[in-house]
Write a protein that holds these residues in place. Structure first.
Motif, mmCIF file in Angstrom:
data_model
loop_
_atom_site.group_PDB
_atom_site.id
_atom_site.type_symbol
_atom_site.label_atom_id
_atom_site.label_comp_id
_atom_site.label_asym_id
_atom_site.label_seq_id
_atom_site.Cartn_x
_atom_site.Cartn_y
_atom_site.Cartn_z
ATOM 1 N N HIS A 130 137.762 29.557 119.726
ATOM 2 C CA HIS A 130 138.093 28.204 119.285
ATOM 3 C C HIS A 130 138.388 27.284 120.468
ATOM 4 O O HIS A 130 138.109 26.086 120.402
ATOM 5 N N LEU A 131 138.959 27.832 121.537
ATOM 6 C CA LEU A 131 139.186 27.003 122.718
ATOM 7 C C LEU A 131 137.862 26.493 123.289
ATOM 8 O O LEU A 131 137.714 25.309 123.600
ATOM 9 N N TRP A 132 136.878 27.395 123.429
ATOM 10 C CA TRP A 132 135.571 26.981 123.948
ATOM 11 C C TRP A 132 134.886 26.027 122.977
ATOM 12 O O TRP A 132 134.251 25.045 123.389
ATOM 13 N N LYS A 133 134.995 26.285 121.682
ATOM 14 C CA LYS A 133 134.364 25.418 120.683
ATOM 15 C C LYS A 133 134.975 24.021 120.730
ATOM 16 O O LYS A 133 134.254 23.010 120.757
ATOM 17 N N ASN A 134 136.307 23.944 120.747
ATOM 18 C CA ASN A 134 136.967 22.637 120.792
ATOM 19 C C ASN A 134 136.640 21.902 122.089
ATOM 20 O O ASN A 134 136.416 20.689 122.081
ATOM 21 N N LEU A 135 136.598 22.641 123.209
ATOM 22 C CA LEU A 135 136.293 22.019 124.486
ATOM 23 C C LEU A 135 134.869 21.463 124.502
ATOM 24 O O LEU A 135 134.637 20.319 124.918
ATOM 25 N N SER A 136 133.912 22.254 124.042
ATOM 26 C CA SER A 136 132.519 21.796 124.062
ATOM 27 C C SER A 136 132.323 20.591 123.155
ATOM 28 O O SER A 136 131.593 19.650 123.497
ATOM 29 N N GLU A 137 132.991 20.590 121.985
ATOM 30 C CA GLU A 137 132.864 19.453 121.074
ATOM 31 C C GLU A 137 133.500 18.199 121.680
ATOM 32 O O GLU A 137 132.963 17.089 121.539
ATOM 33 N N ALA A 138 134.653 18.373 122.355
ATOM 34 C CA ALA A 138 135.319 17.217 122.969
ATOM 35 C C ALA A 138 134.471 16.630 124.088
ATOM 36 O O ALA A 138 134.337 15.406 124.209
#
Length: 207
Positions: free
Chosen positions: A96-104
């Motif tokens: 989720h950290l990587w997912k949230n970072l990539s989306e941001a």
């Protein structure tokens, strides 16, 4: 044979010290359940029929011993952990950290794409190979991860709107910011959200 197997007593797995909590879709956009995983052994522990605070909190209260809850940023699971395992530490999992970072990052780049300078022409290829004809530059992007996601989100939001679902509920259900849901709702066609300065350009990143 199946009846015999099903008749065997089911051994309950031990309560994990580090518990992973996440939702999954039984029917995307409509029905969601919760999966519980032992993070240390990477084995599923239980499946819950929904993702409500009361359901997750009750499971935690019935299974004392959870020291760490590994989850996304969902307020539902945060509240459930506070009620069912108040002493547990909450951490974010790497996925989720990587997912949230990539989306941001993607959202920021798309929002400020008109401020980005034009890339210099490659010495090994003529400029014409990188740029489409002028009449095609203004058109919306038809393929790619961003385009596919925007079109899918636009369709889902409008399906929920036709069912009478409020924007706040849609945002919570899809895990999107309310402003994002509002833009999707106000756009009659997803192409309106995909038209930009670079939307028609061929890029070496496309593959």
């Amino acid at each position: 044979m199946l009846r015999l197997i099903r008749g065997l007593p089911e051994t309950a797995p031990p309560t994990p010290r580090v518990l992973g909590v996440d939702e999954f879709a039984l029917r995307k956009g409509h029905v969601y359940a919760t999966i519980l995983v032992d993070i240390e052994t990477r084995r599923p522990v239980d499946l819950l029929p929904d993702r409500r605070v009361e359901t997750v909190a009750r499971w935690l209260a019935d299974h004392p011993g959870v020291e760490v809850i590994c989850r996304d940023r969902s307020g539902t699971f945060a509240e459930a952990g506070r009620l069912g395992a108040p002493a547990a530490i909450h951490v974010a999992d790497r996925w989720h950290l990587w997912k949230n970072l990539s989306e941001a990052v993607e959202k920021t780049v798309v929002h400020h794409r008109t401020l980005l300078p034009e890339p210099p022409a490659s010495p090994s290829a003529p400029t014409e190979a990188l740029v489409l004809p002028p009449e095609e530059i203004a058109g919306p992007r038809r393929s790619g991860r961003l385009s596919d996601r925007v079109r899918e989100q636009h369709a889902t939001v409008h399906d929920l709107l036709r069912e009478g679902t409020a924007l706040r509920v849609i945002a919570r259900r899809l895990g999107l910011a309310r402003n994002t849901v509002r833009r999707l709702a106000h756009a009659k066609d997803p192409d309106e959200l995909l038209v930009g300065r670079w939307s028609g350009r061929v890029s070496i990143l496309d593959p």
